[in-house]
Design a protein around this motif. Structure first.
Motif, PDB file in Angstrom:
ATOM      1  N   LEU A 239       4.894   4.626   1.999  1.00  0.00           N
ATOM      2  CA  LEU A 239       5.023   3.173   2.026  1.00  0.00           C
ATOM      3  C   LEU A 239       5.248   2.676   0.605  1.00  0.00           C
ATOM      4  O   LEU A 239       5.046   3.412  -0.370  1.00  0.00           O
ATOM      5  CB  LEU A 239       3.816   2.495   2.669  1.00  0.00           C
ATOM      6  CG  LEU A 239       2.403   2.749   2.158  1.00  0.00           C
ATOM      7  CD1 LEU A 239       2.133   2.137   0.797  1.00  0.00           C
ATOM      8  CD2 LEU A 239       1.380   2.179   3.149  1.00  0.00           C
ATOM      9  N   SER A 240       5.676   1.434   0.498  1.00  0.00           N
ATOM     10  CA  SER A 240       5.790   0.783  -0.804  1.00  0.00           C
ATOM     11  C   SER A 240       4.603  -0.168  -0.937  1.00  0.00           C
ATOM     12  O   SER A 240       4.533  -1.176  -0.220  1.00  0.00           O
ATOM     13  CB  SER A 240       7.111   0.018  -0.933  1.00  0.00           C
ATOM     14  OG  SER A 240       8.171   0.907  -1.175  1.00  0.00           O
ATOM     15  N   PRO A 241       3.655   0.145  -1.815  1.00  0.00           N
ATOM     16  CA  PRO A 241       2.415  -0.628  -1.892  1.00  0.00           C
ATOM     17  C   PRO A 241       2.595  -1.939  -2.645  1.00  0.00           C
ATOM     18  O   PRO A 241       3.659  -2.221  -3.202  1.00  0.00           O
ATOM     19  CB  PRO A 241       1.488   0.314  -2.668  1.00  0.00           C
ATOM     20  CG  PRO A 241       2.415   1.059  -3.578  1.00  0.00           C
ATOM     21  CD  PRO A 241       3.688   1.253  -2.776  1.00  0.00           C
ATOM     22  N   ASP A 242       1.535  -2.721  -2.648  1.00  0.00           N
ATOM     23  CA  ASP A 242       1.463  -3.902  -3.508  1.00  0.00           C
ATOM     24  C   ASP A 242       1.162  -3.378  -4.907  1.00  0.00           C
ATOM     25  O   ASP A 242       0.055  -2.923  -5.185  1.00  0.00           O
ATOM     26  CB  ASP A 242       0.357  -4.832  -3.025  1.00  0.00           C
ATOM     27  CG  ASP A 242       0.291  -6.139  -3.808  1.00  0.00           C
ATOM     28  OD1 ASP A 242       0.762  -6.169  -4.974  1.00  0.00           O
ATOM     29  OD2 ASP A 242      -0.252  -7.116  -3.280  1.00  0.00           O
ATOM     30  N   TRP A 243       2.145  -3.413  -5.778  1.00  0.00           N
ATOM     31  CA  TRP A 243       2.016  -2.789  -7.095  1.00  0.00           C
ATOM     32  C   TRP A 243       0.845  -3.361  -7.890  1.00  0.00           C
ATOM     33  O   TRP A 243       0.255  -2.677  -8.748  1.00  0.00           O
ATOM     34  CB  TRP A 243       3.307  -2.931  -7.897  1.00  0.00           C
ATOM     35  CG  TRP A 243       3.654  -4.340  -8.323  1.00  0.00           C
ATOM     36  CD1 TRP A 243       4.470  -5.212  -7.660  1.00  0.00           C
ATOM     37  CD2 TRP A 243       3.193  -5.036  -9.488  1.00  0.00           C
ATOM     38  NE1 TRP A 243       4.548  -6.402  -8.338  1.00  0.00           N
ATOM     39  CE2 TRP A 243       3.778  -6.322  -9.462  1.00  0.00           C
ATOM     40  CE3 TRP A 243       2.362  -4.701 -10.546  1.00  0.00           C
ATOM     41  CZ2 TRP A 243       3.543  -7.269 -10.462  1.00  0.00           C
ATOM     42  CZ3 TRP A 243       2.118  -5.642 -11.548  1.00  0.00           C
ATOM     43  CH2 TRP A 243       2.705  -6.908 -11.492  1.00  0.00           C
ATOM     44  N   ARG A 244       0.463  -4.593  -7.585  1.00  0.00           N
ATOM     45  CA  ARG A 244      -0.567  -5.270  -8.380  1.00  0.00           C
ATOM     46  C   ARG A 244      -1.949  -4.649  -8.231  1.00  0.00           C
ATOM     47  O   ARG A 244      -2.837  -4.891  -9.059  1.00  0.00           O
ATOM     48  CB  ARG A 244      -0.608  -6.752  -7.975  1.00  0.00           C
ATOM     49  CG  ARG A 244       0.693  -7.495  -8.275  1.00  0.00           C
ATOM     50  CD  ARG A 244       0.767  -8.837  -7.604  1.00  0.00           C
ATOM     51  NE  ARG A 244       0.800  -8.740  -6.136  1.00  0.00           N
ATOM     52  CZ  ARG A 244       1.092  -9.741  -5.328  1.00  0.00           C
ATOM     53  NH1 ARG A 244       1.373 -10.946  -5.842  1.00  0.00           N
ATOM     54  NH2 ARG A 244       1.104  -9.573  -4.013  1.00  0.00           N
ATOM     55  N   GLY A 245      -2.161  -3.843  -7.178  1.00  0.00           N
ATOM     56  CA  GLY A 245      -3.485  -3.278  -6.939  1.00  0.00           C
ATOM     57  C   GLY A 245      -3.682  -1.876  -7.468  1.00  0.00           C
ATOM     58  O   GLY A 245      -4.749  -1.290  -7.277  1.00  0.00           O
ATOM     59  N   THR A 246      -2.701  -1.309  -8.158  1.00  0.00           N
ATOM     60  CA  THR A 246      -2.792   0.070  -8.631  1.00  0.00           C
ATOM     61  C   THR A 246      -3.740   0.184  -9.822  1.00  0.00           C
ATOM     62  O   THR A 246      -3.606  -0.530 -10.808  1.00  0.00           O
ATOM     63  CB  THR A 246      -1.406   0.594  -9.044  1.00  0.00           C
ATOM     64  OG1 THR A 246      -0.457   0.290  -8.030  1.00  0.00           O
ATOM     65  CG2 THR A 246      -1.448   2.098  -9.271  1.00  0.00           C
ATOM     66  N   GLU A 247      -4.721   1.108  -9.713  1.00  0.00           N
ATOM     67  CA  GLU A 247      -5.694   1.324 -10.786  1.00  0.00           C
ATOM     68  C   GLU A 247      -6.004   2.810 -10.885  1.00  0.00           C
ATOM     69  O   GLU A 247      -6.085   3.511  -9.868  1.00  0.00           O
ATOM     70  CB  GLU A 247      -7.004   0.567 -10.510  1.00  0.00           C
ATOM     71  CG  GLU A 247      -6.901  -0.941 -10.479  1.00  0.00           C
ATOM     72  CD  GLU A 247      -6.827  -1.564 -11.876  1.00  0.00           C
ATOM     73  OE1 GLU A 247      -7.148  -0.853 -12.858  1.00  0.00           O
ATOM     74  OE2 GLU A 247      -6.459  -2.749 -11.972  1.00  0.00           O
ATOM     75  N   GLY A 248      -6.190   3.296 -12.128  1.00  0.00           N
ATOM     76  CA  GLY A 248      -6.642   4.657 -12.315  1.00  0.00           C
ATOM     77  C   GLY A 248      -5.607   5.572 -12.918  1.00  0.00           C
ATOM     78  O   GLY A 248      -4.639   5.132 -13.547  1.00  0.00           O
ATOM     79  N   VAL A 249      -5.804   6.871 -12.688  1.00  0.00           N
ATOM     80  CA  VAL A 249      -4.989   7.906 -13.330  1.00  0.00           C
ATOM     81  C   VAL A 249      -4.235   8.710 -12.279  1.00  0.00           C
ATOM     82  O   VAL A 249      -4.809   9.140 -11.270  1.00  0.00           O
ATOM     83  CB  VAL A 249      -5.869   8.847 -14.165  1.00  0.00           C
ATOM     84  CG1 VAL A 249      -5.043  10.005 -14.729  1.00  0.00           C
ATOM     85  CG2 VAL A 249      -6.546   8.087 -15.299  1.00  0.00           C
ATOM     86  N   TYR A 250      -2.958   8.902 -12.534  1.00  0.00           N
ATOM     87  CA  TYR A 250      -2.144   9.768 -11.680  1.00  0.00           C
ATOM     88  C   TYR A 250      -1.561  10.877 -12.541  1.00  0.00           C
ATOM     89  O   TYR A 250      -1.044  10.639 -13.635  1.00  0.00           O
ATOM     90  CB  TYR A 250      -1.006   8.994 -11.016  1.00  0.00           C
ATOM     91  CG  TYR A 250      -0.154   9.891 -10.130  1.00  0.00           C
ATOM     92  CD1 TYR A 250      -0.591  10.251  -8.869  1.00  0.00           C
ATOM     93  CD2 TYR A 250       1.067  10.396 -10.580  1.00  0.00           C
ATOM     94  CE1 TYR A 250       0.163  11.090  -8.055  1.00  0.00           C
ATOM     95  CE2 TYR A 250       1.831  11.237  -9.779  1.00  0.00           C
ATOM     96  CZ  TYR A 250       1.371  11.582  -8.524  1.00  0.00           C
ATOM     97  OH  TYR A 250       2.115  12.420  -7.735  1.00  0.00           O
TER      98      TYR A 250
END
Length: 400
Positions: A239-250
């Motif tokens: 899916l394409s998420p709501d970019w504004r909620g991304t937090e943390g390390v990938y």
């Protein structure tokens, strides 16, 4: 490389992908752009012949060779990089479909070219992708793509040509008598997973592995998609998420070849939806420049999971199409920085204009770069109301 029978099977598989990817059926007389790298000519001829038999109008276009790309991106002035021939807008607007055959003769020929020059050309041509996206939303356009083995990819992947070709054949089910029928089976299994995921009222997802701890927010009016025919092969559910909620390390443990550059060990740190820190064992400068291509390049445009039970890909292939669908022992997840996919909007596609996309947190960018993690992982969904549910563990979805 492939026998005539395998080429015909590959062409039929691409037709399954193209017709599945478009919500409206194709009709005789439709124009289909057939875009291919030079080394994919045998497959291009087979696909061309098939399209003619179906009464369609194939339009063959060969991509730039590595030498041409080096000349264009390395020596072209800014005006040349941005120049778009007259009629391209009208040409793209009249297409009903696109089949792309990827067969790079080189993977690192642009590594000495400033990535911003490549970005300048991409931004200038983004309008064509926007036109295709808009037509796809109305069901007037569909696309699919595939890979044709080359020595450059086999060498980069550390495989012999025979082993590389075998991975392609197994992944695309060319070793089956009727590959489209096998794809239809995978499609049905993926439909069950998507129906389960789409019935969940998810507030956010947490992805945990040895080097990743990331929060992703699906967002309002989203739907999970996958095995849609767009990519051959494709086993991912995304899916394409709501970019504004991304937090943390990938962390991407899979290497990546992009725009003639090699990167490895990419680590992105997100705060309030933006990658505020980029690191890489190899190619760190290239990564940093890619993520400053435009405002949306440092934001998340896609989150995806691949079930190891679906995918037969068991080796690094030095190509994103295959690597983002890696099965192996633990499946994979991948994120894409950059552009989101409009078709993951769960509402009426015809109402999804630029203002609505922005309000819902769909990301917009000239970049779309998939970064793959194949580590053992757990993905936990926190549902609205606080309940936690593991949706993915040890390489497979937990819907059973």
């Amino acid at each position: 490389m492939f026998t005539n029978d395998e080429l015909r099977k590959y062409a039929r598989t691409l037709w399954w992908g193209l017709s599945t990817a478009r919500t409206k059926p194709y009709a005789p007389g439709d124009f289909i752009l057939l875009r291919f790298d030079a080394e994919a000519l045998p497959l291009a001829e087979a696909v061309f012949d098939m399209l003619v038999d179906k009464g369609l109008n194939p339009i063959p276009r060969q991509n730039l060779t590595p030498g041409m790309e080096l000349s264009f991106y390395g020596k072209g002035g800014e005006a040349q990089l941005k120049a778009v021939p007259a009629g391209d807008r009208e040409f793209v607007g009249g297409l009903s479909g696109l089949i792309s055959l990827i067969a790079p003769a080189s993977l690192t020929h642009l590594q000495q070219v400033d990535p911003r020059r490549i970005g300048t050309a991409a931004v200038a041509r983004k309008f064509m992708r926007d036109i295709m996206d808009q037509r796809e939303q109305t069901g007037e356009f569909g696309w699919t793509l595939c890979l044709y083995p080359t020595a450059a990819m086999a060498e980069a992947a550390g495989l012999s040509m025979d082993d590389f070709k075998a991975q392609v054949a197994r992944a695309c089910f060319l070793d089956h008598e009727d590959p489209p029928a096998k794809w239809a089976e995978i499609f049905d299994e993926a439909e069950k997973v998507k129906a389960w995921l789409n019935a969940l009222d998810v507030e956010h997802l947490r992805i945990e592995s040895e080097h990743t701890d990331l929060i992703v927010v699906p967002g309002e009016q989203r739907r999970w998609l996958g095995v849609s025919g767009h990519n051959i092969p494709s086993f991912e559910i995304f899916l394409s998420p709501d970019w504004r909620g991304t937090e943390g390390v990938y962390y991407a443990d899979q290497p990546s070849f992009r725009s003639g550059n090699f990167v490895e060990g990419v680590r992105l740190t997100f705060e309030k939806g933006v990658a505020v820190k980029t690191e890489a064992r190899t190619g760190g400068d290239f990564v940093a420049k890619q993520l400053t291509l435009d405002e949306g390049a440092s934001r998340l445009g896609e989150f995806s999971l691949t079930d190891r039970r679906f995918s037969k890909i068991s080796a690094f292939m030095a190509n994103t199409l295959f690597d983002e669908n890696f099965g192996g022992e633990q499946g994979n997840c991948h994120v894409a920085v950059g552009a989101s996919y409009s078709d993951t909007f769960a509402g009426d596609q015809s109402t999804l204009d630029a203002a609505k996309k922005e309000a819902l947190g769909f990301n917009d960018s000239a970049l779309h770069w998939d970064l793959v993690n194949t580590e053992r992982k757990t993905v936990t969904a926190t549902l609205r109301g606080g309940e936690e549910l593991v949706i993915y563990r040890d390489g497979q979805f937990r819907n059973d």
